[in-house]
Motif scaffolding. Structure first.
Motif, PDB file in Angstrom:
ATOM      1  N   THR A 172      71.673  41.830 140.933  1.00 49.87           N
ATOM      2  CA  THR A 172      71.220  42.919 141.835  1.00 49.87           C
ATOM      3  C   THR A 172      69.933  42.953 142.148  1.00 49.87           C
ATOM      4  OG1 THR A 172      73.291  43.833 141.015  1.00 49.87           O
ATOM      5  CG2 THR A 172      71.885  45.113 142.414  1.00 49.87           C
ATOM      6  N   VAL A 173      68.998  42.858 141.210  1.00 53.38           N
ATOM      7  CA  VAL A 173      67.675  43.291 140.998  1.00 53.38           C
ATOM      8  C   VAL A 173      66.775  42.221 141.795  1.00 53.38           C
ATOM      9  CG1 VAL A 173      65.398  43.409 140.138  1.00 53.38           C
ATOM     10  CG2 VAL A 173      67.302  44.782 139.319  1.00 53.38           C
ATOM     11  N   HIS A 174      67.418  40.848 141.588  1.00 57.11           N
ATOM     12  CA  HIS A 174      66.921  39.623 142.208  1.00 57.11           C
ATOM     13  C   HIS A 174      67.194  39.520 143.698  1.00 57.11           C
ATOM     14  CE1 HIS A 174      65.877  35.339 142.983  1.00 57.11           C
ATOM     15  NE2 HIS A 174      67.278  35.320 143.573  1.00 57.11           N
ATOM     16  N   GLU A 175      68.299  40.055 144.226  1.00 55.63           N
ATOM     17  CA  GLU A 175      68.745  40.157 145.632  1.00 55.63           C
ATOM     18  C   GLU A 175      68.193  41.477 146.555  1.00 55.63           C
ATOM     19  OE1 GLU A 175      70.723  37.951 147.380  1.00 55.63           O
ATOM     20  OE2 GLU A 175      70.540  36.816 145.437  1.00 55.63           O
ATOM     21  N   GLU A 176      67.739  42.614 145.600  1.00 53.54           N
ATOM     22  CA  GLU A 176      67.207  43.547 146.346  1.00 53.54           C
ATOM     23  C   GLU A 176      65.886  43.586 146.419  1.00 53.54           C
ATOM     24  OE1 GLU A 176      68.586  46.785 144.041  1.00 53.54           O
ATOM     25  OE2 GLU A 176      70.675  46.592 144.812  1.00 53.54           O
ATOM     26  N   PRO A 177      65.123  44.247 147.520  1.00 49.38           N
ATOM     27  CA  PRO A 177      63.702  44.390 147.510  1.00 49.38           C
ATOM     28  C   PRO A 177      63.074  44.872 146.115  1.00 49.38           C
ATOM     29  CG  PRO A 177      64.536  45.310 149.363  1.00 49.38           C
ATOM     30  CD  PRO A 177      65.729  45.195 148.297  1.00 49.38           C
ATOM     31  N   LYS A 178      61.656  44.527 145.825  1.00 51.59           N
ATOM     32  CA  LYS A 178      61.102  44.788 144.617  1.00 51.59           C
ATOM     33  C   LYS A 178      60.861  46.329 144.607  1.00 51.59           C
ATOM     34  CE  LYS A 178      56.968  43.947 141.702  1.00 51.59           C
ATOM     35  NZ  LYS A 178      56.500  45.563 141.900  1.00 51.59           N
ATOM     36  N   LEU A 179      60.961  46.816 143.495  1.00 58.39           N
ATOM     37  CA  LEU A 179      60.544  48.434 143.523  1.00 58.39           C
ATOM     38  C   LEU A 179      59.337  48.485 142.694  1.00 58.39           C
ATOM     39  CD1 LEU A 179      64.046  50.014 143.102  1.00 58.39           C
ATOM     40  CD2 LEU A 179      62.561  49.991 145.044  1.00 58.39           C
ATOM     41  N   ASP A 180      58.582  49.418 143.025  1.00 61.63           N
ATOM     42  CA  ASP A 180      57.360  49.316 142.124  1.00 61.63           C
ATOM     43  C   ASP A 180      57.351  50.317 140.938  1.00 61.63           C
ATOM     44  OD1 ASP A 180      55.409  47.934 143.457  1.00 61.63           O
ATOM     45  OD2 ASP A 180      55.021  49.696 144.915  1.00 61.63           O
ATOM     46  N   PRO A 181      57.238  50.231 139.783  1.00 58.64           N
ATOM     47  CA  PRO A 181      57.451  50.820 138.567  1.00 58.64           C
ATOM     48  C   PRO A 181      56.622  52.115 138.439  1.00 58.64           C
ATOM     49  CG  PRO A 181      56.326  48.987 138.073  1.00 58.64           C
ATOM     50  CD  PRO A 181      56.669  48.648 139.348  1.00 58.64           C
ATOM     51  N   LYS A 182      57.103  53.358 137.810  1.00 57.43           N
ATOM     52  CA  LYS A 182      56.445  54.441 137.747  1.00 57.43           C
ATOM     53  C   LYS A 182      55.620  54.474 136.661  1.00 57.43           C
ATOM     54  CE  LYS A 182      59.890  57.029 140.252  1.00 57.43           C
ATOM     55  NZ  LYS A 182      61.033  58.027 139.905  1.00 57.43           N
ATOM     56  N   LEU A 183      54.325  53.726 136.598  1.00 58.63           N
ATOM     57  CA  LEU A 183      53.484  53.877 135.569  1.00 58.63           C
ATOM     58  C   LEU A 183      52.252  54.576 135.880  1.00 58.63           C
ATOM     59  CD1 LEU A 183      52.281  52.849 132.843  1.00 58.63           C
ATOM     60  CD2 LEU A 183      51.525  50.932 133.973  1.00 58.63           C
ATOM     61  N   ILE A 184      52.352  55.923 135.399  1.00 58.58           N
ATOM     62  CA  ILE A 184      51.543  57.074 135.379  1.00 58.58           C
ATOM     63  C   ILE A 184      50.427  57.149 134.663  1.00 58.58           C
ATOM     64  CG2 ILE A 184      51.052  59.242 136.320  1.00 58.58           C
ATOM     65  CD1 ILE A 184      52.953  57.895 138.232  1.00 58.58           C
ATOM     66  N   PHE A 185      49.100  56.952 134.958  1.00 59.84           N
ATOM     67  CA  PHE A 185      47.986  57.068 133.806  1.00 59.84           C
ATOM     68  C   PHE A 185      47.554  58.721 133.929  1.00 59.84           C
ATOM     69  CE2 PHE A 185      47.742  52.767 134.978  1.00 59.84           C
ATOM     70  CZ  PHE A 185      48.152  52.259 133.503  1.00 59.84           C
ATOM     71  N   SER A 186      46.619  58.956 132.969  1.00 55.04           N
ATOM     72  CA  SER A 186      45.722  60.214 133.017  1.00 55.04           C
ATOM     73  C   SER A 186      44.979  60.533 134.089  1.00 55.04           C
ATOM     74  CB  SER A 186      44.883  60.390 131.991  1.00 55.04           C
ATOM     75  OG  SER A 186      43.765  59.489 131.870  1.00 55.04           O
ATOM     76  N   GLU A 187      44.704  61.613 134.552  1.00 54.56           N
ATOM     77  CA  GLU A 187      43.888  62.292 135.899  1.00 54.56           C
ATOM     78  C   GLU A 187      42.548  61.317 135.907  1.00 54.56           C
ATOM     79  OE1 GLU A 187      41.638  66.009 137.629  1.00 54.56           O
ATOM     80  OE2 GLU A 187      42.968  66.302 135.919  1.00 54.56           O
ATOM     81  N   ALA A 188      41.912  60.926 134.953  1.00 55.99           N
ATOM     82  CA  ALA A 188      40.482  60.203 134.989  1.00 55.99           C
ATOM     83  C   ALA A 188      40.960  58.819 135.477  1.00 55.99           C
ATOM     84  CB  ALA A 188      39.866  60.219 133.585  1.00 55.99           C
ATOM     85  N   VAL A 189      41.798  58.124 134.801  1.00 50.62           N
ATOM     86  CA  VAL A 189      42.235  56.835 135.222  1.00 50.62           C
ATOM     87  C   VAL A 189      42.828  56.674 136.832  1.00 50.62           C
ATOM     88  CG1 VAL A 189      43.756  54.922 134.681  1.00 50.62           C
ATOM     89  CG2 VAL A 189      42.467  55.995 132.926  1.00 50.62           C
ATOM     90  N   GLU A 190      43.775  57.658 136.943  1.00 56.71           N
ATOM     91  CA  GLU A 190      44.371  57.989 138.509  1.00 56.71           C
ATOM     92  C   GLU A 190      43.384  57.945 139.537  1.00 56.71           C
ATOM     93  OE1 GLU A 190      47.320  57.100 139.401  1.00 56.71           O
ATOM     94  OE2 GLU A 190      48.332  56.829 137.552  1.00 56.71           O
ATOM     95  N   GLU A 191      42.320  58.801 139.086  1.00 53.74           N
ATOM     96  CA  GLU A 191      41.135  59.038 139.945  1.00 53.74           C
ATOM     97  C   GLU A 191      40.248  57.645 140.221  1.00 53.74           C
ATOM     98  OE1 GLU A 191      36.947  61.414 140.167  1.00 53.74           O
ATOM     99  OE2 GLU A 191      38.496  62.341 138.877  1.00 53.74           O
ATOM    100  N   GLU A 192      40.010  56.889 139.354  1.00 50.17           N
ATOM    101  CA  GLU A 192      39.424  55.591 139.512  1.00 50.17           C
ATOM    102  C   GLU A 192      40.230  54.598 140.164  1.00 50.17           C
ATOM    103  OE1 GLU A 192      36.295  55.721 139.199  1.00 50.17           O
ATOM    104  OE2 GLU A 192      36.023  57.397 138.190  1.00 50.17           O
TER     105      GLU A 192
END
Length: 713
Positions: A172-192
């Motif tokens: 199923t995953v192979h046939e469907e469009p790729k989804l971006d994983p939800k990898l969330i970092f801390s505020e400082a990293v996300e800002e950079e």
């Protein structure tokens, strides 16, 4: 399963799978449990490490599964780890099956989190689910799939359960469009990350990988990513950005090793996942770690929130009580400075500009720096210890009742410091609807720029012993009004199901003096920069509007009257009367008179109306505007210089309540509004915010004013 997987000679659709996992998670046993599979064993190119390929056919697909050597992380410490890393980053394959041990999920997810940055389709196999059941460990695979945006399937290689579901999901995953994983970092990293993504977008850098993944890999100092960008012309500008980004991230993690910082980032993310999807039945457990012992108190479902409210109450008490002493010194200094400078200037107009405009206006803003520093120190201490992330986890269920997510807490609490970084930190919310809703509510969180107004009015109408409580009540009331507004918006403009996010759970650590100093210094300098530039300019403009045009006939008339009276008291009275009439006839007075009918139902005169209008530029200007307006009509000496005295004499308590309600809710400063517009995605959202906050502020101020009058104040 046995009937469906067969050794068919030729099938058109081919899926090549990279089988990845840490050592001893049962990778080989899992894939070997597929019936009628054929094993090919050889060596990876250039090394003696075994290369095991499993071939089998399922329905209309031919599978080639490459069983990669077990690795704990993306490192080059061993040949096996190097082989796995090189294969995943450079070879051609369709999808990753990441096998993890369900009984030791937090440790195994360390590798999973790093796999998210490869930009490949992926399925997570939660192996050893039978052993997890025996140990009383329950993993909510469905919720975990929602949190990560990656399918998570429970399997058992030993019992041969869940294998068919896993293979079906891979198809199923192979046939469907790729989804971006939800990898969330801390505020400082996300800002950079956001800064680098913005730079790559601006220069239209062409890449197969997403800009976000490129940014993360650059921050992690991935050699292959560096090599690809090094020969590109944009590298010259990008390199200093990366150097500053690394320093910023290392500072927040109190380390000089960026790899160590990211290891902690991944660990915090993984602890958040485990906290939300894993439940352990009560049984004989090993002694709790120090972090677990602290968490059992601070994020207890019953008294965790009261502890948080108590800590915030204590912070606002300190903000007012400790800040009062240096405030008196600063107040006295600017009073002395005004007298000293004024005595050296003979021209009345220039003296008034310098003393009543610049010194009085900017001084009224700088007066509140001690309060702001104390507030910034308190918030920085709570953030650097890891407590604020726990509060986000603690408030998740409570926030959901109002249509917000627990992760919204981070930008909302950042809003207590400054709305600009708060709007930017809302990027951690990847769902557009949730992010927009949070952006609209941030303006209800009273930023540091509003603190001077609150301190001024609390000091004017309440004794010092309870002023701190009043300050705390104002902040909490604003936050609660924001939550109610969020519920209204969620039921109207932002309808839709909530989307889950992972709560970051960093380890507790002692506060870093260096980090706290950096945070407080940068925010205080930002405040002073506004006071010395933008606010100083606004103050001069307000002075000009309040002093011109001159009415020479009126001034001559009063000069004659003043010359005719004998007592100093009568002269002072006439002087103040002249100043008041001059002010009413000035440009500022005319603006105030024009808008006064709108504000009269709230009990506000034209001076208060003008202060609110100038506050659209910057909330600090509210105080400097009041300083200019009320200083002009007062007999100024060492006992009456303080603006608090003028406020308490000229404004009723009910009017003050209405004024504070408007300050709490209405549009943030001009600079913050620009950032909001950019983060929200268009100018139309600015007008939505303007209408929403203005109408809400006016209605609630009207109710507050009349209720206060009814109560006899």
């Amino acid at each position: 399963m046995n009937e469906e997987i067969q050794a068919c000679p030729i099938i058109a659709n081919h899926i090549k799978v990279a089988l990845v996992g840490q050592p001893n998670v049962g990778k080989s046993m899992l894939i070997n449990s597929v019936s009628n599979a054929h094993l090919h064993v050889g060596n990876f190119s250039g090394v003696t490490v075994d290369k095991t390929e499993v071939l089998f056919d399922y329905k209309d697909y031919h599978f080639t599964v490459v069983d990669l050597p077990g690795t704990y992380a993306f490192t080059d410490y061993t040949i096996e780890e190097r082989v796995t890393k090189d294969y995943l980053c450079a070879k051609d394959y369709d999808i990753i099956i990441n096998v993890v041990d369900s009984t030791n999920l937090e440790k195994n997810l360390q590798l999973s989190a790093e796999l998210f940055t490869i930009s490949k389709k992926m399925v997570i196999a939660l192996n050893m689910s039978d052993e997890a059941d025996k140990e009383g460990i329950a993993v909510n695979a469905e919720y975990m799939s929602q949190l990560l945006n990656i399918p998570c399937i429970k399997v058992s290689a030993a019992q041969k359960t869940g294998i068919e579901e896993l293979i079906n999901k891979v198809v199923t995953v192979h046939e469907e469009p790729k989804l971006d994983p939800k990898l969330i970092f801390s505020e400082a990293v996300e800002e950079e990350v956001a800064n680098i993504v913005s730079y790559l977008t601006k220069h239209k850098y062409e890449a197969a990988n997403s800009y976000r993944n490129i940014a993360v890999n650059l921050l992690k100092e991935n050699k292959k990513t560096y090599e690809k960008l090094h020969d590109n012309p944009i590298w010259t500008e990008l390199q200093p950005i990366l150097i500053e980004a690394s320093k910023h991230i290392e500072l927040h993690h109190d380390t000089d090793d960026i790899k160590e910082a990211f290891a902690e980032e991944y660990a915090s993310f993984n602890r958040g996942i485990v906290a939300e999807v894993v439940t352990v039945k009560k049984q004989e457990k090993e002694e709790k770690t120090l972090t677990e012992k602290i968490d059992s108190i601070l994020i207890h479902p019953l008294y965790g929130i009261p502890i948080f409210l108590f800590l915030m109450w204590g912070l606002f008490q300190l903000t007012f009580v400790l800040g009062a002493v240096p405030m008196d010194w600063i107040d006295a200094f600017f009073g002395w400075l005004g007298d000293a400078v004024g005595a050296t200037i003979t021209n009345d107009g220039i003296r008034s500009l310098i003393v009543d405009g610049l010194i009085a206006g900017v001084g009224a803003v700088i007066l509140f720096i001690p309060n702001i520093i104390i507030l910034f120190i308190g918030i920085a201490l709570l953030e650097s210890t890891g407590y604020m992330s726990r509060v986000a986890f603690l408030l998740d269920g409570f926030f959901h009742k109002f249509g917000l997510h627990g992760q919204s807490f981070i930008p909302l609490v950042t809003g207590f410091g400054c709305s600009i970084p708060a709007y930017m930190s809302a990027r951690i919310l990847k769902n557009d609807r949730d992010r927009l809703l949070t952006l609209f509510i941030i303006s209800f969180m009273s930023c540091g720029a509003r603190l001077p107004v609150y301190v001024l009015f609390a000091g004017a109408f309440f004794s010092e012993s309870i002023a701190g409580n009043v300050l705390f009540a104002i902040y909490i009331t604003g936050a609660m009004l924001g939550l109610i507004a969020a519920k209204v918006l969620k039921m109207t403009a932002f309808k839709g199901a909530d989307e889950p996010f992972v709560m970051e759970m960093p380890k507790y650590r002692l506060p870093s003096v260096k980090l706290v100093w950096h945070t407080v210094l940068s925010k205080t300098l930002m405040y002073l920069k506004k006071a010395g530039t933008f606010i100083a300019g606004a103050t001069v403009l307000i002075w000009f509007l309040s002093n011109y045009p001159h009415n020479s006939q009126l001034e001559k008339k009063y000069e004659v009257k003043i010359a005719q009276v004998q007592s100093q008291e009568e002269k002072n009275k006439l002087t103040n009367e002249l100043a008041s009439k001059n002010l009413e006839q000035s440009y500022l007075g005319r603006i105030g008179a024009f808008s006064e009918p709108v504000f009269r139902p709230l009990g506000l005169d034209w001076k208060m109306a003008v202060a609110l209008e100038t506050g659209l530029a910057a909330k600090e200007v509210v105080v400097s505007t009041l300083g200019v307006l009320y200083a002009l009509g007062d007999n100024i000496d060492e006992t009456t210089y303080s603006l608090k005295n003028a406020i308490s004499k000229n404004i009723s308590f009910a009017s003050a309540v209405a004024f504070i309600v408007i300050i709490m809710i209405y549009l943030p400063c001009f600079a913050a509004s620009i950032v909001f517009t950019r983060e929200a995605g268009g100018i139309k959202y600015f007008f939505y915010l303007l209408a929403f906050t203005s109408i809400t502020a006016y209605v609630l101020a009207f109710l507050a004013y009349h209720i206060t009058l009814l109560l006899g104040y």
